[in-house]
Design an enzyme around this catalytic site. Sequence first.
Site, PDB file in Angstrom:
ATOM      1  N   ARG A 119      -8.757 -32.444   0.852  1.00 62.02           N
ATOM      2  CA  ARG A 119      -9.709 -33.637   0.502  1.00 62.02           C
ATOM      3  C   ARG A 119      -9.067 -34.596   0.169  1.00 62.02           C
ATOM      4  O   ARG A 119      -8.761 -35.374   1.254  1.00 62.02           O
ATOM      5  CB  ARG A 119     -11.134 -33.674  -0.552  1.00 62.02           C
ATOM      6  CG  ARG A 119     -11.591 -32.807   0.016  1.00 62.02           C
ATOM      7  CD  ARG A 119     -12.283 -31.875  -0.625  1.00 62.02           C
ATOM      8  NE  ARG A 119     -11.337 -30.804  -1.322  1.00 62.02           N
ATOM      9  CZ  ARG A 119     -11.499 -29.901  -1.091  1.00 62.02           C
ATOM     10  NH1 ARG A 119     -12.236 -29.312  -0.084  1.00 62.02           N
ATOM     11  NH2 ARG A 119     -10.444 -28.578  -1.624  1.00 62.02           N
ATOM     12  N   THR A 120      -8.461 -35.346  -0.586  1.00 61.28           N
ATOM     13  CA  THR A 120      -7.672 -36.407  -0.494  1.00 61.28           C
ATOM     14  C   THR A 120      -6.321 -37.331  -0.117  1.00 61.28           C
ATOM     15  O   THR A 120      -6.900 -38.050   0.295  1.00 61.28           O
ATOM     16  CB  THR A 120      -7.129 -36.457  -2.728  1.00 61.28           C
ATOM     17  OG1 THR A 120      -8.065 -35.618  -3.904  1.00 61.28           O
ATOM     18  CG2 THR A 120      -7.433 -37.040  -2.663  1.00 61.28           C
ATOM     19  N   LYS A 147      15.664 -32.175  -4.352  1.00 56.99           N
ATOM     20  CA  LYS A 147      17.564 -33.058  -3.557  1.00 56.99           C
ATOM     21  C   LYS A 147      17.513 -33.194  -5.269  1.00 56.99           C
ATOM     22  O   LYS A 147      18.648 -33.232  -6.296  1.00 56.99           O
ATOM     23  CB  LYS A 147      17.502 -33.510  -2.837  1.00 56.99           C
ATOM     24  CG  LYS A 147      17.343 -33.049  -1.635  1.00 56.99           C
ATOM     25  CD  LYS A 147      17.969 -33.618  -0.558  1.00 56.99           C
ATOM     26  CE  LYS A 147      17.016 -33.056   0.562  1.00 56.99           C
ATOM     27  NZ  LYS A 147      17.027 -34.704   0.829  1.00 56.99           N
ATOM     28  N   HIS A 162      -7.429 -38.839 -11.908  1.00 59.49           N
ATOM     29  CA  HIS A 162      -8.303 -38.299 -10.843  1.00 59.49           C
ATOM     30  C   HIS A 162      -9.180 -39.472 -10.263  1.00 59.49           C
ATOM     31  O   HIS A 162     -10.159 -39.319 -10.064  1.00 59.49           O
ATOM     32  CB  HIS A 162      -8.862 -37.062 -10.283  1.00 59.49           C
ATOM     33  CG  HIS A 162      -8.368 -37.150  -8.766  1.00 59.49           C
ATOM     34  ND1 HIS A 162      -8.279 -37.407  -8.188  1.00 59.49           N
ATOM     35  CD2 HIS A 162      -8.883 -35.172  -8.329  1.00 59.49           C
ATOM     36  CE1 HIS A 162      -8.133 -37.169  -6.580  1.00 59.49           C
ATOM     37  NE2 HIS A 162      -8.662 -36.072  -6.660  1.00 59.49           N
TER      38      HIS A 162
END
Length: 306
Positions: free
Chosen positions: A51-52, A80, A129
């Site tokens: 969704r996000t 890396k 969030h």
Amino acid sequence: MRHLMSPMDLSTEELDQLLDLANDIEKNPTKYAHACDGKKLATCFYEPSTRTRLSFESAMLSLGGQVLGFSSADSSSASKGESVSDTMRVISCYADICAMRHPKEGAPLVASQKATIPVINAGDGGHQHPTQTLTDLLTIRSLKGRLDNLTIGLCGDLKFGRTVHSLIHALIRYSNVKFVLISPEELKVPDYIRNDVLLEHNIEFKEMVRLEDALPELDLLYMTRVQRERFFNEEDYIRMKDFYILDKAKLELAPQDMLILHPLPRVNEISVDVDDDPRAVYFKQAQYGVYVRMALILTLLKEAEK
Ligand code: CP
């Protein structure tokens, strides 16, 4: 440079303006179809998302802009050993705005300190969030007609569920909002939310274990999934994962106008037989996520141009 790390970065007035803009976008999408022509959004996702990430991308495309990015740490130079700070300095050369999700609390904040473009926290570990919160607020205000005078049940993994932490932070600013925190003992809200947010601001709340006991008094039930990825061992997750299952029979205990929200993804905590109930608005909620992210991108880009 204005970033968004937490819902508290926005004043109540700014929050209301953002929700008003999102409602206008919903009603008049063509008015905004070229608002971001020539602009690029980078989505830097070090953790899985449906969704996000996709709603951010859909939002930017709907504004006439373009998108670039990566959807896992493995497909970026993080594999890396590159730091988020270095990555952000580079992304600042390639895009006009960035949405970042990271499993480590605070990583988007660290990235924002080296960025020359607006950075949006798209979820950092078990912490915050904020754009899910904007989505939740827009859903509640649009479908319930208000953000004050609400009794809100938050149910499930209140310990690791970052959407719950962000939502509590945002809602305490509205008057007469009461919380019923429904969770097993092991998954109660962290002390910093209980002490520094709820108790500190004299917010009325109670903690319960049984969902059935809470349902009759709720205006809104916010269900959450047990966050498997944050558990230290699989045994604990298995013991907890089906602690709450909202099904048609339990829903009979709830008021007829109680809304059921869920940030999604759902696992077992809401039975699919609830999906057709008019009170179940979690898929509408996902749609509101696009409008509010469009509003946020527009607002932050406008501020960056000042
Ligand atoms: N609600 C939410 O953050 O969903 P995703 O993990 O799919 O982005």
